[in-house]
Design an enzyme around this catalytic site. Structure first.
Site, PDB file in Angstrom:
ATOM      1  N   ASP A 182       0.797  -1.238   0.000  1.00 27.62           N
ATOM      2  CA  ASP A 182       0.000   0.000   0.000  1.00 27.62           C
ATOM      3  C   ASP A 182       0.829   1.287   0.000  1.00 27.62           C
ATOM      4  O   ASP A 182       0.294   2.348  -0.286  1.00 27.62           O
ATOM      5  CB  ASP A 182      -0.971   0.026   1.187  1.00 27.62           C
ATOM      6  CG  ASP A 182      -0.265  -0.091   2.535  1.00 27.62           C
ATOM      7  OD1 ASP A 182       0.978  -0.086   2.558  1.00 27.62           O
ATOM      8  OD2 ASP A 182      -0.968  -0.192   3.555  1.00 27.62           O
ATOM      9  N   ARG A 235      -4.418   4.931   5.894  1.00 25.03           N
ATOM     10  CA  ARG A 235      -4.806   4.482   4.556  1.00 25.03           C
ATOM     11  C   ARG A 235      -5.994   5.280   4.025  1.00 25.03           C
ATOM     12  O   ARG A 235      -6.624   6.051   4.745  1.00 25.03           O
ATOM     13  CB  ARG A 235      -5.163   2.999   4.624  1.00 25.03           C
ATOM     14  CG  ARG A 235      -3.939   2.106   4.757  1.00 25.03           C
ATOM     15  CD  ARG A 235      -3.323   1.871   3.408  1.00 25.03           C
ATOM     16  NE  ARG A 235      -4.312   1.261   2.552  1.00 25.03           N
ATOM     17  CZ  ARG A 235      -4.529  -0.048   2.477  1.00 25.03           C
ATOM     18  NH1 ARG A 235      -3.790  -0.867   3.170  1.00 25.03           N
ATOM     19  NH2 ARG A 235      -5.465  -0.535   1.691  1.00 25.03           N
ATOM     20  N   TYR A 277       0.665  -3.227  11.531  1.00 20.10           N
ATOM     21  CA  TYR A 277       1.624  -4.344  11.490  1.00 20.10           C
ATOM     22  C   TYR A 277       1.998  -4.669  12.936  1.00 20.10           C
ATOM     23  O   TYR A 277       2.319  -3.748  13.699  1.00 20.10           O
ATOM     24  CB  TYR A 277       2.920  -3.912  10.807  1.00 20.10           C
ATOM     25  CG  TYR A 277       2.871  -3.744   9.316  1.00 20.10           C
ATOM     26  CD1 TYR A 277       3.227  -4.793   8.477  1.00 20.10           C
ATOM     27  CD2 TYR A 277       2.539  -2.522   8.745  1.00 20.10           C
ATOM     28  CE1 TYR A 277       3.227  -4.627   7.101  1.00 20.10           C
ATOM     29  CE2 TYR A 277       2.528  -2.353   7.369  1.00 20.10           C
ATOM     30  CZ  TYR A 277       2.876  -3.409   6.553  1.00 20.10           C
ATOM     31  OH  TYR A 277       2.884  -3.247   5.195  1.00 20.10           O
ATOM     32  N   PRO A 330       8.211  -6.073   4.319  1.00 20.96           N
ATOM     33  CA  PRO A 330       7.470  -4.908   3.816  1.00 20.96           C
ATOM     34  C   PRO A 330       7.565  -3.703   4.743  1.00 20.96           C
ATOM     35  O   PRO A 330       6.894  -2.703   4.515  1.00 20.96           O
ATOM     36  CB  PRO A 330       6.024  -5.424   3.730  1.00 20.96           C
ATOM     37  CG  PRO A 330       5.948  -6.622   4.579  1.00 20.96           C
ATOM     38  CD  PRO A 330       7.329  -7.050   4.948  1.00 20.96           C
TER      39      PRO A 330
HETATM   40  P1  FAD Z   1       3.014  -9.651  -7.241  1.00 23.58           P
HETATM   41  O1  FAD Z   1       2.343  -8.493  -6.627  1.00 23.58           O
HETATM   42  O2  FAD Z   1       3.215 -10.859  -6.434  1.00 23.58           O
HETATM   43  O3  FAD Z   1       2.311  -9.980  -8.600  1.00 23.58           O
HETATM   44  C1  FAD Z   1       2.605 -11.164  -9.321  1.00 23.58           C
HETATM   45  C2  FAD Z   1       1.474 -11.441 -10.291  1.00 23.58           C
HETATM   46  O4  FAD Z   1       1.843 -12.564 -11.092  1.00 23.58           O
HETATM   47  C3  FAD Z   1       0.167 -11.802  -9.602  1.00 23.58           C
HETATM   48  O5  FAD Z   1      -0.884 -11.051 -10.157  1.00 23.58           O
HETATM   49  C4  FAD Z   1       0.011 -13.297  -9.862  1.00 23.58           C
HETATM   50  O6  FAD Z   1      -1.337 -13.691  -9.977  1.00 23.58           O
HETATM   51  C5  FAD Z   1       0.744 -13.454 -11.187  1.00 23.58           C
HETATM   52  N1  FAD Z   1       1.290 -14.793 -11.396  1.00 23.58           N
HETATM   53  C6  FAD Z   1       2.006 -15.544 -10.544  1.00 23.58           C
HETATM   54  N2  FAD Z   1       2.356 -16.708 -11.123  1.00 23.58           N
HETATM   55  C7  FAD Z   1       1.862 -16.693 -12.374  1.00 23.58           C
HETATM   56  C8  FAD Z   1       1.900 -17.605 -13.459  1.00 23.58           C
HETATM   57  N3  FAD Z   1       2.529 -18.788 -13.371  1.00 23.58           N
HETATM   58  N4  FAD Z   1       1.283 -17.268 -14.593  1.00 23.58           N
HETATM   59  C9  FAD Z   1       0.628 -16.067 -14.729  1.00 23.58           C
HETATM   60  N5  FAD Z   1       0.568 -15.166 -13.708  1.00 23.58           N
HETATM   61  C10 FAD Z   1       1.184 -15.475 -12.561  1.00 23.58           C
HETATM   62  N6  FAD Z   1       5.544  -3.001  -1.057  1.00 23.58           N
HETATM   63  C11 FAD Z   1       5.576  -1.654  -1.089  1.00 23.58           C
HETATM   64  O7  FAD Z   1       6.221  -1.084  -1.963  1.00 23.58           O
HETATM   65  N7  FAD Z   1       4.921  -0.895  -0.183  1.00 23.58           N
HETATM   66  C12 FAD Z   1       4.218  -1.472   0.815  1.00 23.58           C
HETATM   67  O8  FAD Z   1       3.632  -0.771   1.627  1.00 23.58           O
HETATM   68  C13 FAD Z   1       4.174  -2.885   0.902  1.00 23.58           C
HETATM   69  N8  FAD Z   1       3.459  -3.481   1.858  1.00 23.58           N
HETATM   70  C14 FAD Z   1       3.365  -4.834   1.858  1.00 23.58           C
HETATM   71  C15 FAD Z   1       2.625  -5.448   2.845  1.00 23.58           C
HETATM   72  C16 FAD Z   1       2.515  -6.812   2.894  1.00 23.58           C
HETATM   73  C17 FAD Z   1       1.724  -7.436   3.970  1.00 23.58           C
HETATM   74  C18 FAD Z   1       3.160  -7.614   1.921  1.00 23.58           C
HETATM   75  C19 FAD Z   1       3.060  -9.105   1.980  1.00 23.58           C
HETATM   76  C20 FAD Z   1       3.910  -7.025   0.923  1.00 23.58           C
HETATM   77  C21 FAD Z   1       4.031  -5.630   0.899  1.00 23.58           C
HETATM   78  N9  FAD Z   1       4.783  -4.985  -0.064  1.00 23.58           N
HETATM   79  C22 FAD Z   1       4.863  -3.633  -0.084  1.00 23.58           C
HETATM   80  C23 FAD Z   1       5.484  -5.772  -1.078  1.00 23.58           C
HETATM   81  C24 FAD Z   1       4.666  -5.854  -2.360  1.00 23.58           C
HETATM   82  O9  FAD Z   1       3.418  -6.464  -2.117  1.00 23.58           O
HETATM   83  C25 FAD Z   1       5.392  -6.646  -3.419  1.00 23.58           C
HETATM   84  O10 FAD Z   1       6.746  -6.312  -3.443  1.00 23.58           O
HETATM   85  C26 FAD Z   1       4.765  -6.364  -4.791  1.00 23.58           C
HETATM   86  O11 FAD Z   1       3.435  -6.807  -4.811  1.00 23.58           O
HETATM   87  C27 FAD Z   1       5.555  -7.075  -5.871  1.00 23.58           C
HETATM   88  O12 FAD Z   1       4.928  -6.847  -7.104  1.00 23.58           O
HETATM   89  P2  FAD Z   1       5.116  -7.884  -8.286  1.00 23.58           P
HETATM   90  O13 FAD Z   1       4.287  -7.379  -9.401  1.00 23.58           O
HETATM   91  O14 FAD Z   1       6.550  -8.134  -8.496  1.00 23.58           O
HETATM   92  O15 FAD Z   1       4.533  -9.260  -7.718  1.00 23.58           O
END
Ligand code: FAD
Length: 628
Positions: free
Chosen positions: A50, A265, A273, A350
């Site tokens: 977020d 938020r 947290y 996070p």
């Molecule tokens: P993801 O968000 O994991 O997206 C991956 C996508 O790939 C998903 O939509 C999934 O469905 C898709 N996918 C997976 N496997 C496949 C497949 N085989 N085929 C097709 N699609 C697939 N980060 C911040 O910057 N600020 C914050 O405040 C923050 N707070 C957080 C709080 C919590 C509790 C958590 C757990 C994480 C937090 N993060 C925060 C970290 C953040 O959520 C992640 O770093 C971010 O979501 C990563 O983005 P991404 O697109 O790399 O991966």
């Protein structure tokens, strides 16, 4: 048997989280043929990341997305620190601004679903849509075409077979069960080939943006290096009822009952947290013991909050329990044909709100480089700089996270100075956390020679903002608004005071060099493309409003009217007038090259446009041959 459909695309992106969605949007905007798939039936609608850092808001602004984002997001301007007081309750030790000296002096918070929605809406304007649910079931790289020496952007060397997963569960909104990081629970949703139509996609490039459990990463055999910690945290989102007045500030609360963090938020919600001390991580790296729910997380928060009250009368919007893991992929690319971005190549806690920001920054870094190579404006070696720059950043992030997550997760004991060390780390890493302090090392695209010409700039960091005045109408502009993420290099010519004949003569000379057939403008602009296809030239004189003259700028430096500025105080608001001073540019002048991602690529003396030609010759194709 129906044969699988066969199609070609420039870039296939697997995963439509923040990283993949950002890349699809940026590539679509750059005119690249791109497809993006996701395994989920529908996109998430609550929870996850977020926090958006000030630098990411600047990047949103450079793509024209900041206005809508800021309309929906909550803003966090001030942070407060609390410790256990002598009376048993918590007491505030410090109240301070989140960030100073930034264009956006705050952190903004919006559920990850809001960010993904923003990006999805924006990509549809360029005809890009997320195809879901769809998964890759095989990936192969043709050996010949993938070899660097035969790297041809005409080839489609990556073959991916896609299909609709047969039994994909709909995405859950709100509740999220216990989860851990990275590969521990990895199980990409796979459909069976019997009940789903398959499609063969031949791509020039494939990008795995498929999160911590990345299927693409496994398919190409890239390892994650690092470890899981024993720190377990619970997170819960809700609209609070409380007598604690600082709930709309970012709060770090370190008490003898445990540690807790508050993030204000959108829509009056907060995120809490809590460090879950009595939860064990088993040998398998999974949580041992009874399952925990949002009420358990709230209960721990209530203990930290004493004597203040905290409850969730409207229930919980989303919650999760997670184990902090800190890992970086051993490589971010295979032969510059398959890339991984976002959580697929780095996972960490996070706590400092970094993951989503880092993931979108990976995409921002890779997008313009892919566009240049696909357009055949640059050789494929330009793509080496993605891993060079972003892997170093990811390692710095993990190093920082090891310190920060430990300080956050250790319950303070009397006299242990944990709180003081936490404050010190927050200040030391402040610019890095906010994104302004991210610095790329010297490389072909980051030339640190001649840096004394603009001693206030850090080559390899994003160019700092500043107010300048357009000469034609004396309208003030934020320099960043003149540097959109449109894949062009921005050439900022700072000629000093052009009302002085000496500086005017120097400016005329540099304009003539740039306009020369062997100057960088003509050498690196593809034949037949408009003069401003690759380079956007902006002139900023150090002249007062009264002495400014738009006609003093030679016409070959593009438009008199919209590209000619002065560094002076604005007539009405009395702001600006400090760009030369803050960039450390003397009245002898300078030329600053700003990369398409907003980072300072190099600086040169005003009469040294040859140095600029040499810089571009290292990574752009030239249309004519000139001795380097
Ligand atoms: P993801 O968000 O994991 O997206 C991956 C996508 O790939 C998903 O939509 C999934 O469905 C898709 N996918 C997976 N496997 C496949 C497949 N085989 N085929 C097709 N699609 C697939 N980060 C911040 O910057 N600020 C914050 O405040 C923050 N707070 C957080 C709080 C919590 C509790 C958590 C757990 C994480 C937090 N993060 C925060 C970290 C953040 O959520 C992640 O770093 C971010 O979501 C990563 O983005 P991404 O697109 O790399 O991966």
């Amino acid at each position: 048997v129906t044969p699988a459909r066969d199609s070609h695309v420039d870039v296939l992106i697997v995963g439509a989280g923040p990283a993949g969605s950002f890349l699809a949007f940026a590539l679509g905007r750059a005119g690249v043929r791109v497809r993006i798939i996701d395994k989920k039936e529908v996109r998430i609608s609550a929870g996850h990341a977020d926090g958006i850092q000030p630098r990411t808001i600047e990047v949103f602004q450079s793509y024209g997305l900041a206005e809508r984002f800021l309309k929906d997001a909550a803003q966090v301007h001030v942070k407060a620190y609390y410790v256990s007081g002598p009376e048993g309750g918590i007491v505030r030790t410090i109240l301070e601004p989140i960030v100073q000296g930034s264009r956006y002096p705050f952190e903004a918070t919006l559920a990850q679903s809001g960010i993904e929605g923003l990006l999805r809406d924006a990509m549809t304007e360029d005809g890009v849509h997320v195809e879901q649910p769809k998964v890759p079931i095989s990936l192969s790289l043709s050996a010949d075409e993938a070899e660097p020496q035969t790297h041809s952007s005409e080839a489609y060397p990556v073959k991916v077979v896609l299909e609709r997963p047969s039994a994909s569960a709909p995405a859950k909104n709100g509740h999220n069960g216990p989860m851990s990081d990275a590969v521990k629970t990895a199980s990409p949703a796979m459909g069976s080939a019997n009940d789903t139509a398959q499609e063969v996609v031949r791509a020039r490039y494939v990008v795995g943006a498929d999160g911590a459990h990345s299927w693409v990463r496994s398919a190409v055999g890239i390892d994650m290096v690092g470890e899981s910690t024993n720190f377990v945290w619970g997170v819960v989102d809700f609209v609070p009822e409380s007598d604690f007045l600082d709930l709309r500030l970012s709060c770090a609360i370190h008490t003898k009952h445990g540690n807790c963090m508050i993030v204000p938020r959108e829509k009056d919600m907060i995120r809490v947290y809590v460090h879950l001390e009595d939860v064990n991580v088993g040998d398998s790296g999974r949580l041992d013991g009874p399952q925990l729910g949002p009420d358990d997380i709230l209960e721990v928060a209530q203990e930290c909050f004493y004597p203040y009250k905290l409850s969730a009368p409207q229930g919980f919007d989303w919650w999760t329990v997670y184990i902090v893991g800190q890992r970086v992929a051993s490589s971010f690319s295979v032969k510059n044909r398959v890339f991984i971005i976002g959580d697929a190549c780095h996972t960490h806690s996070p706590k400092a709100g970094q993951g989503m920001n880092a993931s979108m920054s990976d995409a921002h870094n890779l997008a313009w480089k892919l566009a240049y190579v696909i357009r055949q404006w640059a050789p494929s070696t330009l793509l080496d700089t993605y891993e060079f720059e972003r892997r170093k950043f990811a390692q710095d992030l993990i190093d920082f996270d090891k310190i920060f997550a430990t300080l956050y997760s250790v319950t303070p004991k009397p006299g242990d100075k944990n709180h003081e060390r936490f404050l010190e780390a927050s200040n030391t890493y402040g610019a890095f956390i906010r994104g302004h302090g991210v610095q790329y090392e010297a490389s072909t695209i980051t030339d640190i020679a001649r840096k004394s010409v603009a001693s206030g700039l850090v080559i390899g960091q994003r160019i700092p903002p500043g107010i300048i005045v357009q000469v034609a109408d004396f309208r003030p502009y934020e320099l960043h608004d003149l540097l959109p993420s449109d894949t062009r290099f921005k050439i900022l010519i700072l000629p000093g005071d052009t009302s002085k004949p000496k500086q005017k003569a120097k400016l005329d000379a540099v304009a003539a060099e740039i306009d020369h057939p062997e100057g960088f403008l003509k050498r690196f602009t593809p034949a037949g493309a408009p003069d401003d296809a690759v380079f956007d030239i902006i002139t900023i004189s150090h002249t007062s409003c009264a002495a400014a003259n738009t006609l003093a700028i030679p016409p070959c430096l593009q438009s008199h009217w919209s590209k000619t500025f002065i560094d002076t105080e604005t007539m009405c608001e009395r702001i600006g007038g400090s760009l030369y001073a803050s960039y450390g540019v003397s009245d002898a002048g300078a030329i600053i090259v700003c990369r398409p991602d907003g980072y300072v690529g190099m600086v040169a003396a005003l009469d040294d446009s040859a140095a600029i030609g040499k810089y571009f010759a290292h990574f752009l194709h030239s249309t004519c041959v000139v001795d380097a």
